[in-house]
Design a protein around this motif. Structure first.
Motif, mmCIF file in Angstrom:
data_model
loop_
_atom_site.group_PDB
_atom_site.id
_atom_site.type_symbol
_atom_site.label_atom_id
_atom_site.label_comp_id
_atom_site.label_asym_id
_atom_site.label_seq_id
_atom_site.Cartn_x
_atom_site.Cartn_y
_atom_site.Cartn_z
ATOM 1 N N GLU A 338 0.823 -1.212 0.000
ATOM 2 C CA GLU A 338 0.000 0.000 0.000
ATOM 3 C C GLU A 338 0.860 1.266 0.000
ATOM 4 O OE1 GLU A 338 -4.185 -1.141 2.232
ATOM 5 O OE2 GLU A 338 -2.701 0.078 3.260
ATOM 6 N N HIS A 339 2.029 1.225 0.535
ATOM 7 C CA HIS A 339 2.998 2.303 0.748
ATOM 8 C C HIS A 339 2.560 3.248 1.860
ATOM 9 C CE1 HIS A 339 1.010 5.902 -0.977
ATOM 10 N NE2 HIS A 339 0.600 5.147 -1.981
ATOM 11 N N ASN A 340 3.539 3.811 2.553
ATOM 12 C CA ASN A 340 3.264 4.837 3.548
ATOM 13 C C ASN A 340 2.868 6.130 2.831
ATOM 14 O OD1 ASN A 340 3.980 3.020 5.532
ATOM 15 N ND2 ASN A 340 6.103 3.719 5.633
ATOM 16 N N THR A 341 2.104 6.974 3.522
ATOM 17 C CA THR A 341 1.515 8.142 2.887
ATOM 18 C C THR A 341 1.891 9.419 3.614
ATOM 19 O OG1 THR A 341 -0.363 6.817 2.129
ATOM 20 C CG2 THR A 341 -0.660 9.194 2.161
ATOM 21 N N LEU A 342 2.268 10.436 2.837
ATOM 22 C CA LEU A 342 2.559 11.763 3.367
ATOM 23 C C LEU A 342 1.517 12.741 2.838
ATOM 24 C CD1 LEU A 342 4.500 13.683 4.924
ATOM 25 C CD2 LEU A 342 5.631 14.083 2.726
ATOM 26 N N TYR A 343 0.743 13.321 3.757
ATOM 27 C CA TYR A 343 -0.217 14.362 3.411
ATOM 28 C C TYR A 343 0.377 15.714 3.820
ATOM 29 C CZ TYR A 343 -3.797 10.624 3.291
ATOM 30 O OH TYR A 343 -4.531 9.492 3.025
#
Length: 573
Positions: A338-343
């Motif tokens: 899914e990959h890590n997410t940066l908002y």
């Protein structure tokens, strides 16, 4: 491999940053007296709950100026005691444990088990830990989320704890995971959010399988999600359930599978909001309306799904100003593939998924992340990210190799490059030794008070790890504890959650917090790294700090570098 303190000292003598040969961290848990091993009660039945915990906390239990350690423990599942455990319990009656830091007393980083002395023989199956001085008496208390009844433990002046759960009215018997203390109604008393996962009972579990046909753990949607809870602090030692009246229990918002949570002012209106990371469901952004109510705004704000509009298996939350625009951004750890997410936050509470541009996707794609933390590892003034990993679906290669706990992964360090961009730090420059474990909790704090952030990690079914930072910045740092008066006589000190500070004229606001990550509580103190070229070698200088308190007042202090300072709010809440 055991890392001795002699090795720590040798590495510490070598100055440098993450690009030099020595690793950023050295693991020294056993050497400093942390001999804790987590017991998850697994017997081969593959209960989802057995791979979720457990919590860790760094906090000053006795007000002596150094960080003590709390580690949550599991136990055998009710009705399962007759089965043979995969891993033998570390004691006949495994309990949570409290370790007292002897640094302030002896000058040496050394922990002593004071669990029995403090009356902390906790019988529950711990999932998470939150810390706060909920009764404003000047002593930090503990809230434990458990599989079953949660517990509020009131600190009795640094000498012990009493169970205040029933008296305070804060129990929750569901599958609670995150807990956050924050003052949502701005009355000076910390309120409590409790996030719940899904319905769990060992008798109602479903059976799931790997592609090979072997049994496996089921995902979060295999059982109905449970509603979260918001408890308002009345200021008399008790709380009232404000879930419905605040809007968190609105009929328009379905229950979700909460795993991570953090409070901050995400839209810059001066009110503290709440972000909740949900597992394989849309995340929640609860915006504070200033009248005791919230509205849920994650979809509109762009922080509910990934950039393709899909929910992710959100676990850990790290909050920080990663792009330097003065607003709190969000980093979330996720499931494998899914990959890590940066908002990134535009300053008005609108978020943009910049994971690909940040350089985070490829490295996190094969990992399942849990605890996540923002910290300045190398002292360059730019926030880095540390993520602890461990699978929740059994890894077939490890199953075939006969591993009894086939969920093991490496942890990761992402070095901040500025502007919301990161690079992956190779394992040999990340830490020594490199472990392959089932990591869950992660707490950041300066354990040895030397001006750089260290790490405490909980491993499901394994030993706790203490990672000591090897940056050794000399005098090129400044530490802050932002407080206000508390206690019956007004002489106690209470950490002001939500207060912010920065070096005058520069970006990089830091916020007083203990929440975020996953099932963990971090050091509330703030650390600022100073450019080495700007400071005379080995000499302390004065630097000006700008402070913003939650009530909107500001304060400026000129402080000496190379040590911690306690700064009191000079105006009433």
């Amino acid at each position: 491999m055991t890392v001795t303190l002699a090795l720590v000292a040798t590495l510490a003598a070598t100055p440098g940053n993450l690009e030099d040969a020595p690793p950023a961290f050295v693991e020294a848990g056993a050497d400093v007296g942390i001999d804790f091993v987590h017991y998850n009660g697994m017997t081969g039945q593959l209960y989802t709950a057995e791979v979720v915990g457990a919590g860790v906390a760094l906090f000053d239990v006795d007000n002596d100026g150094d960080l003590d350690v709390y580690l949550g423990q599991g136990r055998s599942f009710d009705g399962d005691e007759s089965r043979t455990p995969v891993f033998p319990p570390p004691a006949a009656e495994p309990t949570d444990r409290l370790f007292r830091n002897g640094l302030a007393e002896t000058g040496e980083l050394r922990f002593t088990d004071v669990t029995a002395e403090f009356g902390l023989l906790e019988p529950g199956y711990n999932i998470g830990v939150a810390t706060a001085d909920y009764d404003r008496d000047g002593w930090v208390d503990l809230y434990l989320t458990n599989l079953g009844s949660n517990r509020l433990l009131r600190n009795l002046g640094g000498r012990g704890f009493e169970d205040a759960t029933e008296a305070a009215g804060v129990d929750d018997r569901r599958f609670s995971v995150p807990a956050v203390f924050f003052d949502y109604d701005a009355d000076g008393w910390l309120d409590l959010y409790v996030g719940n996962y899904h319905r769990f009972h060992r008798a109602n579990r479903k059976r799931c399988f790997l592609t090979s046909g072997q049994p496996d753990y089921c995902g979060p949607l295999s059982q109905p999600a449970q509603a979260d809870r918001l408890l308002r602090n009345l200021g008399d030692g008790t709380f009232v359930d404000a879930t419905v009246s605040s809007g968190l229990g609105a009929d328009t918002v379905a229950p979700a599978t909460a795993l991570g949570a953090a409070a901050d002012d995400f839209n810059g209106d001066g009110l503290v909001d709440l972000y909740v990371a949900n597992d394989q469901m849309a995340n929640h952004l609860w915006l504070n309306q200033g009248d005791g109510t919230f509205i849920e705004d994650a979809v509109f704000a762009g922080a509910a799904f990934d950039r393709d509009g899909r929910p992710q298996a959100s676990m850990g939350v790290a909050v920080g100003d990663f792009d330097g625009n003065g607003s709190p951004d969000l980093f979330l750890s996720h499931l494998v593939r899914e990959h890590n997410t940066l908002y990134l936050n535009d300053g008005d509470g609108l978020f943009d998924d910049r994971s690909r541009e940040a350089g985070l996707i490829d490295a996190s794609w094969p990992m399942t992340g849990f605890g996540a933390a923002s910290l300045d590892v190398d002292g360059d003034g730019v926030l880095d990210l540390y993520v602890v990993n461990g699978a929740v679906r059994r890894i077939e290669a490890q199953v075939e190799a006969g591993d009894p706990h086939p969920l093991r992964m490496e942890n990761q360090l992402f070095r901040g490059l500025g502007g919301g961009r990161f690079e992956t730090v190779p394992a040999e420059r990340r830490e020594r030794p490199v472990h392959l474990e089932v990591s869950r909790g992660l707490a950041v704090g300066d354990l040895d008070n030397d001006g750089d952030p260290d790490l405490l990690i909980s491993n499901n079914g394994g030993p706790a790890r203490v990672l000591l930072n090897q940056r050794r910045p000399g005098r090129n740092w400044l530490g802050l504890r932002l407080v206000e008066a508390g206690g019956a006589d007004g002489r106690g000190l209470i950490d002001v959650y939500g207060a912010r500070a920065r070096l005058a004229g520069e970006g990089g606001w830091r916020r007083v917090r203990t929440d975020g990550s996953y099932v963990s509580a971090r050091d509330p103190r703030l650390l600022f790294a100073l450019p080495a070229a700007a400071e005379p070698a080995g000499e302390a200088v004065n630097r000006t700090i700008e402070i913003r308190w939650p009530n909107g007042t500001t304060q400026t202090e000129t402080l000496e570098t190379g040590r911690y300072h306690t700064v009191r709010r000079d105006a009433p809440p």
